[in-house]
Design an enzyme around this catalytic site. Structure first.
Site, PDB file in Angstrom:
ATOM      1  N   CYS A  32      40.650 -37.242 134.458  1.00 17.47           N
ATOM      2  CA  CYS A  32      40.143 -36.491 133.374  1.00 17.47           C
ATOM      3  C   CYS A  32      38.641 -36.836 133.241  1.00 17.47           C
ATOM      4  O   CYS A  32      38.115 -37.915 132.900  1.00 17.47           O
ATOM      5  CB  CYS A  32      40.756 -37.065 132.126  1.00 17.47           C
ATOM      6  SG  CYS A  32      40.362 -36.177 130.896  1.00 17.47           S
ATOM      7  N   GLY A  33      37.754 -35.817 133.733  1.00 21.35           N
ATOM      8  CA  GLY A  33      36.446 -35.953 133.858  1.00 21.35           C
ATOM      9  C   GLY A  33      35.549 -36.377 132.552  1.00 21.35           C
ATOM     10  O   GLY A  33      34.797 -37.191 132.525  1.00 21.35           O
ATOM     11  N   ASN A  34      35.869 -35.565 131.590  1.00 23.67           N
ATOM     12  CA  ASN A  34      35.133 -35.734 130.296  1.00 23.67           C
ATOM     13  C   ASN A  34      35.467 -37.010 129.569  1.00 23.67           C
ATOM     14  O   ASN A  34      34.858 -37.673 128.878  1.00 23.67           O
ATOM     15  CB  ASN A  34      35.436 -34.552 129.141  1.00 23.67           C
ATOM     16  CG  ASN A  34      34.627 -33.212 129.766  1.00 23.67           C
ATOM     17  OD1 ASN A  34      33.240 -33.576 130.044  1.00 23.67           O
ATOM     18  ND2 ASN A  34      34.954 -32.205 129.406  1.00 23.67           N
ATOM     19  N   ASN A  37      43.580 -33.869 140.483  1.00 25.10           N
ATOM     20  CA  ASN A  37      44.671 -33.002 139.619  1.00 25.10           C
ATOM     21  C   ASN A  37      44.579 -31.610 140.437  1.00 25.10           C
ATOM     22  O   ASN A  37      43.414 -31.382 140.868  1.00 25.10           O
ATOM     23  CB  ASN A  37      44.705 -33.030 138.076  1.00 25.10           C
ATOM     24  CG  ASN A  37      43.319 -32.747 137.632  1.00 25.10           C
ATOM     25  OD1 ASN A  37      42.327 -32.525 138.318  1.00 25.10           O
ATOM     26  ND2 ASN A  37      42.961 -33.181 136.415  1.00 25.10           N
ATOM     27  N   ARG A  86      46.765 -27.702 132.044  1.00 23.21           N
ATOM     28  CA  ARG A  86      48.299 -28.261 132.364  1.00 23.21           C
ATOM     29  C   ARG A  86      48.560 -29.222 131.179  1.00 23.21           C
ATOM     30  O   ARG A  86      48.047 -30.206 131.066  1.00 23.21           O
ATOM     31  CB  ARG A  86      48.701 -28.436 133.747  1.00 23.21           C
ATOM     32  CG  ARG A  86      48.143 -29.802 134.157  1.00 23.21           C
ATOM     33  CD  ARG A  86      48.634 -30.151 135.369  1.00 23.21           C
ATOM     34  NE  ARG A  86      47.977 -31.549 136.010  1.00 23.21           N
ATOM     35  CZ  ARG A  86      48.348 -32.246 136.905  1.00 23.21           C
ATOM     36  NH1 ARG A  86      49.433 -31.867 137.640  1.00 23.21           N
ATOM     37  NH2 ARG A  86      47.815 -33.246 137.087  1.00 23.21           N
ATOM     38  N   GLY A  88      36.156 -31.489 132.215  1.00 20.52           N
ATOM     39  CA  GLY A  88      35.051 -31.937 133.353  1.00 20.52           C
ATOM     40  C   GLY A  88      35.999 -31.805 134.770  1.00 20.52           C
ATOM     41  O   GLY A  88      35.035 -31.018 135.584  1.00 20.52           O
TER      42      GLY A  88
END
Length: 282
Positions: free
Chosen positions: A83-85, A160, A212, A221
């Site tokens: 989860c980039g952000n 992902n 998703r 992100g």
């Protein structure tokens, strides 16, 4: 009561943060271990009966020489490797607390590096993209540059899975209908994040996101990184791009050492989930 972090039996402390409106509940479990079963995660995610978030992240003690280890949950209670952000938000928080300008973070995706980019911006190296069908993963062997799906999207893995459509006008897409449909496409055995992007200038993209396990989000992100990689692979842009999302703008730079993503973050508030709420979610 479930085995989770309790401080003086008063509840579960958390932070609410966001990156371009992509919002998160962050639980710091470095000092007190936290276990969050799926029913509790979905209860916290509810925007009327809980707190509300796109993803929930848990900060655990660093493994080896890493500063911290991160675990991510989607709003439906499923987990995500990346989860980039949220990683940028947590990195900003940890840098502010420690005084460090650079951090090493571990995730299920692997080891990620974060740094202070100046002017309140935070950069995270999301690692090299996964371009082979089996790594993304897809259901069978195929060329990931143009999938046999109407619109010929590109598949990319960033820890992902992602499915990126390049369209004339991202604003005109029925994101809720198309996103929900593609998320569950049989070519993606683990479901997929879905992006619709338009080239709006030299090395500049307009992108909208369906995540998703979440739905429509204002930003993503890892989706931004996947879209930048897909655009470069298809010759639509160079490897350094500006991406305009519903919630703001990110800079993505696909370098030899990985895909760097840079943008702002915000710590909105801190709070504590009450015992009554935690007990009701068992």
């Amino acid at each position: 009561m479930p085995a989770m972090q309790r401080r003086a039996d008063i509840g579960l402390p958390f932070m609410k943060m966001h990156g371009l409106g992509n919002d998160f509940v962050i639980v710091d479990a470095r000092a007190h271990a936290a276990a969050l079963p799926a029913p509790l995660v979905t209860a916290i995610a509810h925007r009327h009966f809980g707190v509300g978030f796109d993803q929930l992240a848990v900060i655990e003690p660093g493994r080896g020489e890493a500063d911290a280890h991160l675990i991510f949950y989607n709003a439906d209670g499923s987990t995500s490797a990346a989860c980039g952000n949220a990683t940028r938000c947590i990195a900003r928080h940890l840098m502010a607390k420690s005084g460090k300008a650079e951090l090493t973070l571990t995730t299920k995706r692997g080891t990620l590096y974060a740094r202070d980019a100046g002017n309140g911006l935070t950069s995270v190296n999301m690692g090299q993209p996964q371009l082979d069908w089996a790594e993304i993963p897809l259901a069978r062997e195929m060329d990931t540059l143009e999938l046999p799906i109407d619109g010929a999207p590109t598949a990319t893995g960033m820890g992902n899975p992602h499915c990126t459509f390049f369209v004339d006008d991202a604003e005109a897409v029925d994101l809720e209908a198309r996103g929900a449909e593609i998320e569950h496409h049989p070519l993606y055995p683990q479901r997929t994040n879905v992006q619709f992007a338009s080239v709006i200038g030299p090395d500049r993209l307009r992108m909208r996101v369906w995540e998703r396990g979440v739905g429509v989000t204002l930003a993503s992100g890892s989706s931004s990184c996947a879209t930048a990689v897909a655009a470069a692979r298809r010759g639509l842009t160079g490897r350094k791009v500006t991406i305009e999302l519903d919630g703001g703008t990110l800079q993505v730079d696909w370098r030899e050492d990985g895909v760097w993503m840079t943008g702002p973050t915000m710590h909105v508030f801190s709070g504590t989930l009450t015992r009554d709420f935690l007990d009701s979610a068992e």
